[in-house]
Design a protein around this motif. Structure first.
Motif, short mmCIF file in Angstrom:
data_model
loop_
_atom_site.label_atom_id
_atom_site.label_comp_id
_atom_site.label_asym_id
_atom_site.label_seq_id
_atom_site.Cartn_x
_atom_site.Cartn_y
_atom_site.Cartn_z
N ASN A 291 0.81 -1.21 0.00
CA ASN A 291 0.00 0.00 0.00
C ASN A 291 0.85 1.25 0.00
O ASN A 291 0.48 2.26 -0.61
N LYS B 21 1.76 1.77 -3.52
CA LYS B 21 0.62 2.30 -4.29
C LYS B 21 0.38 3.76 -4.00
O LYS B 21 -0.16 4.49 -4.84
N CYS B 22 0.77 4.23 -2.82
CA CYS B 22 0.64 5.65 -2.52
C CYS B 22 1.82 6.45 -3.02
O CYS B 22 1.95 7.64 -2.68
N ARG C 95 -5.40 3.08 5.22
CA ARG C 95 -6.45 3.81 4.54
C ARG C 95 -6.44 3.51 3.05
O ARG C 95 -7.48 3.34 2.41
N ARG C 96 -5.25 3.38 2.47
CA ARG C 96 -5.14 3.07 1.05
C ARG C 96 -5.70 1.69 0.77
O ARG C 96 -6.33 1.45 -0.27
N ARG C 97 -5.50 0.79 1.74
CA ARG C 97 -6.01 -0.57 1.58
C ARG C 97 -7.54 -0.55 1.57
O ARG C 97 -8.18 -1.19 0.74
N GLU D 190 -9.45 1.91 0.77
CA GLU D 190 -9.91 2.53 -0.48
C GLU D 190 -9.81 1.53 -1.63
O GLU D 190 -10.67 1.52 -2.52
#
Lengths: 195, 149
Positions: free
Chosen positions: B89, B92-93, B122-124, B126
């Motif tokens: 993640n 990915k950010c 949080r990215r996970r 989303e």
């Protein structure tokens, strides 16, 4: 990206809605009187996704919260209410976590003389006690300034590269001496203007 | 009177054996037992030592990376995340911190690591939300199902 994922993901939400729509359309064309009770779908392992259901917070509230946080950080930075700062710097193909008065040993030659002041430009992260600025992947040049001085340029101790195969008459000895540079990190500064 | 044939009886078999032996023994002086004094034993021990040090230079990189990964995994679990989740993640950010720096942050900057873990979490979430889709076809695709609903 998101909807293409949904295509492959079996019978969840959207695709399940499509199937029930088609079946209900087919039923109405058969001119049967009365409304049939809704068909119950069996609960299988694919009924819901394998991850626990997550609820994301409300975007409007979140935006307000974000603005508040950014405002706090801006006031902290503009008033200079931070103590010692640390930074993560990408230099000489390595990442270093660095503060003021740090010494860094770099295993290669740098095109700068001893005593030259250098600016390290690729900064990935800057932080203090109360806030951190995370770059994606780098922070802007007008945001952070990391300065260093070249303290020393030497060579490493002679490392011995020895290859040997027993009973095969194979022996190679090589002595490797690498140039080294020592940098002293002088300052890390943050500009008061945040984007 | 000069004895000329003395030098023909006594020959020098090489004047620098002492230094050639010392070259090996100097690398063995901190060894234990007779290996630090006797040439034949020292030669074997020194060869072994050189071989181990050359091989270890490659192994050190692997071991250090494993150590960093273990530390990051432990720190991530303290915050309720697992190591693969955290790393994937963060990537990915677009946060390109390497494992060495992440482990240093986990040890010396716990607040920063906590915020990174929260970012990954949080990215996970989303990602999960996006994976379920939003009930619409992609742009430019016209579908009877969605149109009729």
């Amino acid at each position: 990206m998101a909807s293409s994922c949904a295509r492959f993901l079996g019978s969840w939400s959207r695709v399940r809605a499509a199937v029930s729509l088609l079946s209900s359309a087919a039923r109405h064309q058969h001119s049967q009187s009365g409304v049939l009770p809704p068909r119950k779908e069996a609960v299988t392992s694919l009924s819901k996704p394998p991850w626990p259901e997550v609820k994301l917070p409300d975007p409007a509230e979140e935006a307000k919260h974000h603005i508040e946080v950014v405002q706090n950080v801006k006031t902290l930075i503009s008033t200079g209410a931070y103590g010692r700062l640390f930074a993560v710097v990408h230099f000489a193909s390595r990442q270093w976590k660095v503060t003021n008065e740090d010494l860094i040993l770099i295993e290669n030659h740098i095109e700068a003389d001893c005593g030259d002041r250098i600016r390290l430009e690729k900064v990935l992260l800057v932080g203090g006690n109360d806030f951190t600025l995370i770059g994606r992947p780098l922070l802007g040049r007008d945001l952070v300034r990391v300065e260093a001085t070249v303290v020393e340029k030497t060579e490493s101790w002679p490392k011995i590269n020895f290859r040997f195969k027993r009973r095969k008459r194979y022996r190679r000895t090589k002595i490797i001496v690498q140039p080294q540079t020592v940098l002293r990190i002088n300052t890390i500064e943050i500009a008061p203007a945040l984007a | 009177m000069v004895f000329l044939s003395l030098s023909r009886w006594i020959r020098s078999r090489g004047p620098d054996r002492y230094w050639r032996v010392q070259e090996v023994l100097k690398h063995a002086r901190h060894f234990r037992g007779r290996k630090n004094r006797c040439y034949s034993l020292a030669l074997r021990a020194v060869r072994r030592a050189f071989l181990y040090s050359t091989k270890a230079r490659r192994l050190k990189k692997r071991n250090m990376r494993t150590l960093w990964i273990n530390r990051i995994a432990a720190a991530a679990r303290e915050h309720g995340l697992k190591y693969p989740m955290l790393i994937s993640n963060l990537v990915k950010c677009q946060v390109e911190l390497n494992r060495k720096v992440l482990s240093d942050l986990a040890i010396y900057e716990p607040k920063t690591f906590k915020s990174l873990a929260a970012l990954a979490k949080r990215r996970r979430e989303e990602g999960f939300h996006d994976a379920l889709g939003d009930g619409r076809e992609p742009n430019g695709v016209f579908s009877r199902i969605v149109h009729s609903s």
